[in-house]
Design a protein around this motif. Sequence first.
Motif, PDB file in Angstrom:
ATOM      1  N   LEU A   1       0.825  -1.203   0.000  1.00 44.19           N
ATOM      2  CA  LEU A   1       0.000   0.000   0.000  1.00 44.19           C
ATOM      3  C   LEU A   1       0.866   1.263   0.000  1.00 44.19           C
ATOM      4  O   LEU A   1       0.545   2.243  -0.678  1.00 44.19           O
ATOM      5  N   SER A   2       1.959   1.223   0.763  1.00 48.90           N
ATOM      6  CA  SER A   2       2.854   2.381   0.772  1.00 48.90           C
ATOM      7  C   SER A   2       3.496   2.572  -0.596  1.00 48.90           C
ATOM      8  O   SER A   2       3.661   3.713  -1.065  1.00 48.90           O
ATOM      9  N   SER A   3       3.849   1.477  -1.260  1.00 47.69           N
ATOM     10  CA  SER A   3       4.425   1.578  -2.598  1.00 47.69           C
ATOM     11  C   SER A   3       3.434   2.187  -3.571  1.00 47.69           C
ATOM     12  O   SER A   3       3.795   3.033  -4.409  1.00 47.69           O
ATOM     13  N   ALA A   4       2.174   1.777  -3.480  1.00 44.44           N
ATOM     14  CA  ALA A   4       1.158   2.354  -4.363  1.00 44.44           C
ATOM     15  C   ALA A   4       1.000   3.848  -4.122  1.00 44.44           C
ATOM     16  O   ALA A   4       0.908   4.648  -5.066  1.00 44.44           O
ATOM     17  N   ALA A   5       0.992   4.249  -2.841  1.00 41.61           N
ATOM     18  CA  ALA A   5       0.863   5.674  -2.519  1.00 41.61           C
ATOM     19  C   ALA A   5       2.070   6.456  -3.024  1.00 41.61           C
ATOM     20  O   ALA A   5       1.933   7.567  -3.555  1.00 41.61           O
ATOM     21  N   LEU A   6       3.259   5.874  -2.893  1.00 36.30           N
ATOM     22  CA  LEU A   6       4.462   6.572  -3.335  1.00 36.30           C
ATOM     23  C   LEU A   6       4.538   6.658  -4.856  1.00 36.30           C
ATOM     24  O   LEU A   6       5.094   7.629  -5.398  1.00 36.30           O
ATOM     25  N   VAL A   7       4.007   5.655  -5.558  1.00 38.22           N
ATOM     26  CA  VAL A   7       3.944   5.747  -7.018  1.00 38.22           C
ATOM     27  C   VAL A   7       3.075   6.935  -7.433  1.00 38.22           C
ATOM     28  O   VAL A   7       3.433   7.716  -8.329  1.00 38.22           O
ATOM     29  N   SER A   8       1.944   7.100  -6.767  1.00 39.50           N
ATOM     30  CA  SER A   8       1.081   8.242  -7.059  1.00 39.50           C
ATOM     31  C   SER A   8       1.789   9.557  -6.735  1.00 39.50           C
ATOM     32  O   SER A   8       1.731  10.527  -7.493  1.00 39.50           O
ATOM     33  N   TYR A   9       2.455   9.582  -5.589  1.00 39.37           N
ATOM     34  CA  TYR A   9       3.168  10.790  -5.185  1.00 39.37           C
ATOM     35  C   TYR A   9       4.281  11.129  -6.171  1.00 39.37           C
ATOM     36  O   TYR A   9       4.501  12.298  -6.511  1.00 39.37           O
ATOM     37  N   ALA A  10       4.968  10.108  -6.655  1.00 39.81           N
ATOM     38  CA  ALA A  10       6.030  10.338  -7.636  1.00 39.81           C
ATOM     39  C   ALA A  10       5.468  10.908  -8.932  1.00 39.81           C
ATOM     40  O   ALA A  10       6.085  11.780  -9.566  1.00 39.81           O
ATOM     41  N   ALA A  11       4.294  10.423  -9.339  1.00 39.29           N
ATOM     42  CA  ALA A  11       3.668  10.962 -10.551  1.00 39.29           C
ATOM     43  C   ALA A  11       3.306  12.433 -10.375  1.00 39.29           C
ATOM     44  O   ALA A  11       3.513  13.257 -11.280  1.00 39.29           O
ATOM     45  N   ILE A  12       2.794  12.793  -9.194  1.00 42.85           N
ATOM     46  CA  ILE A  12       2.440  14.189  -8.916  1.00 42.85           C
ATOM     47  C   ILE A  12       3.696  15.051  -8.871  1.00 42.85           C
ATOM     48  O   ILE A  12       3.732  16.164  -9.417  1.00 42.85           O
ATOM     49  N   ALA A  13       4.748  14.537  -8.218  1.00 37.34           N
ATOM     50  CA  ALA A  13       6.004  15.288  -8.142  1.00 37.34           C
ATOM     51  C   ALA A  13       6.601  15.490  -9.532  1.00 37.34           C
ATOM     52  O   ALA A  13       7.135  16.567  -9.840  1.00 37.34           O
ATOM     53  N   GLY A  14       6.518  14.469 -10.374  1.00 36.45           N
ATOM     54  CA  GLY A  14       7.024  14.605 -11.736  1.00 36.45           C
ATOM     55  C   GLY A  14       6.266  15.651 -12.521  1.00 36.45           C
ATOM     56  O   GLY A  14       6.870  16.434 -13.277  1.00 36.45           O
ATOM     57  N   LEU A  15       4.942  15.685 -12.359  1.00 35.24           N
ATOM     58  CA  LEU A  15       4.136  16.692 -13.055  1.00 35.24           C
ATOM     59  C   LEU A  15       4.501  18.096 -12.576  1.00 35.24           C
ATOM     60  O   LEU A  15       4.674  19.018 -13.387  1.00 35.24           O
ATOM     61  N   ALA A  16       4.628  18.269 -11.252  1.00 37.30           N
ATOM     62  CA  ALA A  16       4.977  19.586 -10.710  1.00 37.30           C
ATOM     63  C   ALA A  16       6.358  20.024 -11.188  1.00 37.30           C
ATOM     64  O   ALA A  16       6.572  21.196 -11.537  1.00 37.30           O
ATOM     65  N   ALA A  17       7.306  19.098 -11.203  1.00 34.82           N
ATOM     66  CA  ALA A  17       8.657  19.435 -11.672  1.00 34.82           C
ATOM     67  C   ALA A  17       8.646  19.804 -13.151  1.00 34.82           C
ATOM     68  O   ALA A  17       9.345  20.732 -13.575  1.00 34.82           O
ATOM     69  N   ALA A  18       7.849  19.088 -13.950  1.00 32.31           N
ATOM     70  CA  ALA A  18       7.777  19.399 -15.383  1.00 32.31           C
ATOM     71  C   ALA A  18       7.197  20.787 -15.617  1.00 32.31           C
ATOM     72  O   ALA A  18       7.677  21.537 -16.483  1.00 32.31           O
ATOM     73  N   VAL A  19       6.165  21.153 -14.842  1.00 35.93           N
ATOM     74  CA  VAL A  19       5.575  22.488 -14.988  1.00 35.93           C
ATOM     75  C   VAL A  19       6.600  23.566 -14.637  1.00 35.93           C
ATOM     76  O   VAL A  19       6.723  24.585 -15.320  1.00 35.93           O
ATOM     77  N   THR A  20       7.373  23.334 -13.570  1.00 38.24           N
ATOM     78  CA  THR A  20       8.366  24.322 -13.149  1.00 38.24           C
ATOM     79  C   THR A  20       9.498  24.424 -14.159  1.00 38.24           C
ATOM     80  O   THR A  20       9.966  25.524 -14.489  1.00 38.24           O
ATOM     81  N   LEU A  21       9.950  23.297 -14.662  1.00 33.06           N
ATOM     82  CA  LEU A  21      11.024  23.314 -15.656  1.00 33.06           C
ATOM     83  C   LEU A  21      10.574  23.987 -16.945  1.00 33.06           C
ATOM     84  O   LEU A  21      11.353  24.692 -17.596  1.00 33.06           O
TER      85      LEU A  21
END
Length: 433
Positions: free
Chosen positions: A97-117
């Motif tokens: 369950l923690s891995s699933a939550a972290l996969v989602s969090y990583a996707a959100i972090a990637g989107l935020a980083a892409a917008v900033t870049l």
Amino acid sequence: MSDLGRVLRLDARRTALLVAVPVLTLVGTAAALPALRPSAAYWDNTVVALVNAVRFLGPVAAALAAWAAVRERPLDYLRDLTARSPATGVLFDLLLLSSAALVSYAAIAGLAAAVTLARDGAGHPQPLGVAAGATALVLHVVVGYLTGRVVPHRATAPLAFGATAMWAALRIPGVSWWSLLPPAAFPRIDLFTAMRPRVFADQVGWTAGLTAALILGYVLWATRRYLLVLPLAAALAATGVATLGLHDSGSAAVRAAPAEPVCRRWPLVVCVHPALRDALPRLTAEAVPLAARLNGTPGAFTAVRQRPGWAPVEVAGGTAFVHLDEDLSPGYAARAVRQISHALRAPGLCTAGSPGGYRALVDAWLLGDDLPAIDDTGAARRFASLSERGRRAWLRRHFTEYRNCALGPDDFRPSRPKKHRAPEMSRRALDRT
């Protein structure tokens, strides 16, 4: 071993994991995007957006984890077929369950980083801030799952959601140190400031310590292995130390962060924070007419520089220091140029404004606005009849009165030519007469 493999394969195919990843990704994205909409791309605000998103993402993760725990509780008899510890299945569930939550969090972090870049983000990424959000999310998963294990009831998932949502709602950004406890609520980080890395480090320590304490406490309760008391005490001690660190940070969570400005050097030197580089063309276009009209006066300037919000707006040494809207909302450049006009007022003499509206008449011309109607229509008519060159010459003669808000009707009357007196006759000529 075959029974153990069968149970592990059964665990891995759970529908809870298939539901958790897309749901958490959608909720987290919706929570993070509002903080990323302003025009200023600043890495500190990107990290803050991720950390703040956990306040909305965490309760959903806790509810899904509690639902998974209650839903899979009837399958515990399969685990009893193996020689595993009764805590092994729980730990494996938490891992999935923690891995699933972290996969989602990583996707959100990637989107935020892409917008900033994509917007040439200024500042520097803070990995500790990303880690603080990730550990806070894992803590919610652990709280929700263990609640479902201890209280296996249909109402447990809504209860976990409500309790964690109330815990998150207690945080008000920037009010007290309490808002720094995970899931933290940070205010938007102003330009020329940055989060202190120690705050994120204490948050990681707080969530890691509390998560370890909850897991160790459950394993101790399930297995009665009292040797776990020592690591449990260490985890609680780490949480206490981190709490003291967050308490000491308090209002000092943000520090000043000098930034190397980006500049445009023609026809004026215009410098802004690197996150607002898109403002350079518009700000230059608005400032050039005002600089040209003030040329030759004590208020003349050849450079415009952005200052932090806490520094005053002023014109000094040929440089105009202004503030800029961080979101570059419509009219931001005109507002910045208007600040320069206001900074030309003498502080002790212009507190009550300019009598008669004469200064407003000159201000409107300096800022390129339509000339306002004032009571002295003759003065307004005479000023309007002057050419651009004539108005600039007039301002050079009357700048002191303009600065001191002391303009009056006499300043707008046409200057009378000086009378030339005949040269005095010499004494010898006078004697002859």
